[in-house]
Scaffold this active site. Structure first.
Site, PDB file in Angstrom:
ATOM      1  N   CYS A   3      28.993 -21.049  35.314  1.00 37.57           N
ATOM      2  CA  CYS A   3      28.067 -19.980  35.672  1.00 37.57           C
ATOM      3  C   CYS A   3      27.536 -19.379  34.382  1.00 37.57           C
ATOM      4  O   CYS A   3      27.998 -19.701  33.287  1.00 37.57           O
ATOM      5  CB  CYS A   3      28.759 -18.901  36.494  1.00 37.57           C
TER       6      CYS A   3
ATOM      7  N   GLY B  87      23.558 -22.183  36.475  1.00 42.99           N
ATOM      8  CA  GLY B  87      23.803 -21.906  37.884  1.00 42.99           C
ATOM      9  C   GLY B  87      22.516 -21.650  38.623  1.00 42.99           C
ATOM     10  O   GLY B  87      21.729 -20.780  38.227  1.00 42.99           O
TER      11      GLY B  87
ATOM     12  N   ASN C  51      32.700 -16.406  34.660  1.00 38.47           N
ATOM     13  CA  ASN C  51      32.421 -17.842  34.596  1.00 38.47           C
ATOM     14  C   ASN C  51      33.745 -18.562  34.418  1.00 38.47           C
ATOM     15  O   ASN C  51      34.465 -18.294  33.457  1.00 38.47           O
ATOM     16  CB  ASN C  51      31.496 -18.144  33.419  1.00 38.47           C
ATOM     17  N   GLY C  52      34.081 -19.458  35.325  1.00 37.49           N
ATOM     18  CA  GLY C  52      35.318 -20.208  35.208  1.00 37.49           C
ATOM     19  C   GLY C  52      36.010 -20.370  36.540  1.00 37.49           C
ATOM     20  O   GLY C  52      35.398 -20.248  37.603  1.00 37.49           O
TER      21      GLY C  52
ATOM     22  N   TYR D  46      27.001 -31.809  28.379  1.00 38.58           N
ATOM     23  CA  TYR D  46      25.990 -31.632  29.427  1.00 38.58           C
ATOM     24  C   TYR D  46      25.635 -30.178  29.730  1.00 38.58           C
ATOM     25  O   TYR D  46      24.466 -29.843  29.896  1.00 38.58           O
ATOM     26  CB  TYR D  46      26.488 -32.297  30.713  1.00 38.58           C
TER      27      TYR D  46
END
Length: 506
Positions: free
Chosen positions: A2, A28, A102-103, A261
């Site tokens: 995210c 996201g 985020n995670g 990526y």
């Protein structure tokens, strides 16, 4: 995966949060949210499903008043795609706390039980971010002295230390404590990225924390530093940032898939240039081809846009081969890797890419992609190249075979949905329809990243090696995660209405 943002400003921050969020949109595409707070102490929140540009309109931005705020763009993993799961989350006690995360927490199930039984808190959604928020809120409350109405920085650090003790996994967090400021912290391995910086204005110095440095760059902030593993950074409303290491056994082991990526190429993560890492990935792939396939008959190297372009260009230069753009990308189709459902991904590949016949007809082409996850996209692209007239189609992955799920915030699917799981390179080659398949070696991938910052010698490579850096990921846990993340489960979750009414949608 995210995107998170936070700003402590001297003037309204909603526009900067919006603009920064658009720069992080690649992290996201499922939902977005912004929370701000003004001098009157009123919390303003707007969040909903969709891209940033589709969630926020003029009427929303006018109501997002205040000089402090946090923002988030969501990419769902174990959670559902309900608007109620969009972030930031907010609790009103103690003081009022908002959080964007985020995670992924690897012990979320146990925490959910403990929060209800021991902390006497109720979690409304299936999001581990809401769990993390409630853990933080409880730890802040526990750090307070009896009948205390003012929070100190020492108590905030004590609370974050408590969060680190209870929460396991990979997480980068920015939280706003009303009346005090922002607190940003990162798991003890630094798996997910987090960076902060400042900018000078006529009214004073402003501070921003974000998932990637490009968000700071875009808003004119100068980087101060990455948040270190196990570190908490306080950004008070009035005053300068204060940092403290809250974990004794912290050590760097960032997720290497950020370099492959996830991150934008113009980002710096932990002092490592993503762009330069991808260049080195291409160089090492070229060396492998020259070493193991010296009599190749490749005519042209063609990248699969966009992430693989940097690696493909370096490969072509190192091998002395022509580099050509053979695919045109439709900019209005999202990243297929993070699209829910196999059928939607299959449909999107043909909508997303179109081959230029001139670059394929009668040639032996080497297609280069950043990685191969499910294989759906790779198979269709190989077929597109053949339909465009390619004589032979070779395929190179700038990353090693993705054989295992990622449990730290990337929605890599169940193991049996990964094309490389329990398959040889030759079997994968046949499945995607390539005449030859070349993978990056894991040691070369790690070297490509670590050359950017020699102080970081270890990375989380679990999706390639099954070595989960936190040491708490069992086969039982992976099985339970598979039940949540496989495509059938996502279809079922997507059909269920939310149990929580989203009162923030104005």
């Amino acid at each position: 995966m995210c995107g998170v943002l936070g700003i402590v400003g001297k003037s309204p921050v909603s526009t900067s949060l919006y603009d920064g969020l658009t720069v992080l949109q690649h992290r996201g595409q499922d939902a977005a949210g912004i929370l701000t707070c003004g001098e009157d102490g009123v919390v303003n929140l707007r969040k909903d499903n969709g891209l940033v540009k589709d969630v926020f309109f003029t009427r929303h931005m006018k109501r997002l008043k205040g000089n402090v705020g946090i923002a988030h763009c969501r990419y769902p993993t174990a959670g559902s795609s309900s608007p109620a799961e969009a972030q930031p989350f907010y609790v009103n006690s103690p003081f009022g706390i908002a959080l964007a995360h985020n995670g992924n927490l690897t012990n979320a199930a146990d925490l959910r039980k403990n929060i209800f039984r021991d902390d006497l808190r109720h979690v409304n959604t299936s999001s581990d971010s809401e769990i993390l928020l409630n853990v933080l809120a409880h730890e802040i409350f526990s750090a307070l002295d009896e009948e205390q109405y003012q929070l100190t920085s020492e108590q905030i650090f004590r609370a974050v230390t408590g969060v680190f003790k209870r929460c396991h996994g990979g997480y980068a967090v920015v939280a706003y404590i009303l009346g005090y400021g922002l607190v940003a912290f990162r798991d003890k391995h630094g798996i997910r990225p987090l960076i902060y910086g400042s900018r000078n204005t006529d009214r004073g110095i402003e501070y921003m924390v974000a998932s990637e440095s490009v968000a700071l760059d875009s808003q004119g902030f100068d980087v101060i530093a990455d948040v270190k593993p196990g570190e908490a950074i306080l950004l008070p409303i009035d005053g300068e940032p204060v940092g403290r290491l809250c974990v004794d056994d912290a050590r760097y082991a960032p997720c290497i898939f950020e370099q492959v990526y996830l991150a934008r190429p113009d980002s710096m993560i932990d002092g490592i240039s993503v762009y330069r890492t991808r260049m080195r990935m291409g160089e090492k792939m070229a060396n492998k081809i020259a070493r193991e396939w010296p009599d190749h008959d490749i005519d042209v190297i063609i990248p699969i846009p966009d992430t693989s372009r940097t690696s493909a260009l370096e490969m072509s230069q190192k091998l002395g081969l022509r580099y050509r753009e053979g695919f045109i990308k439709n900019r209005y189709i999202g990243r297929t890797f993070i699209m829910p459902g196999q059928e939607q991904r299959k449909k999107s590949v043909r909508q997303k890419l179109n081959a230029i016949e001139l670059e394929f007809k009668g040639k032996n082409v080497l297609l280069v992609d950043d990685s191969i996850v499910r294989g759906t996209t790779s198979r269709q692209i190989v077929q597109m190249a053949r339909e465009a007239g390619a004589r032979k189609v070779y395929f190179a992955s700038a990353a090693p075979p993705v054989r295992y799920p990622n449990v730290y915030g990337i929605d890599m699917p169940a193991a049996n949905e990964l094309i490389a799981n329990n398959r040889t390179v030759e079997q994968i080659e046949e499945l995607i329809g390539a005449d030859r398949l070349i993978y990056q070696d894991l040691n070369d991938l790690v070297a490509s990243a670590s050359e950017g910052n020699p102080q970081i010698t270890e990375f989380d490579t679990s999706c390639f090696s099954k070595r989960y850096i936190t040491g708490d990921v069992s086969d039982e846990y992976l099985s339970s995660l598979e039940a949540l993340r496989n495509d059938d489960a996502k279809k079922r979750k997507g059909s269920k209405p939310s149990k929580l009414r989203d009162v923030s949608r104005f």
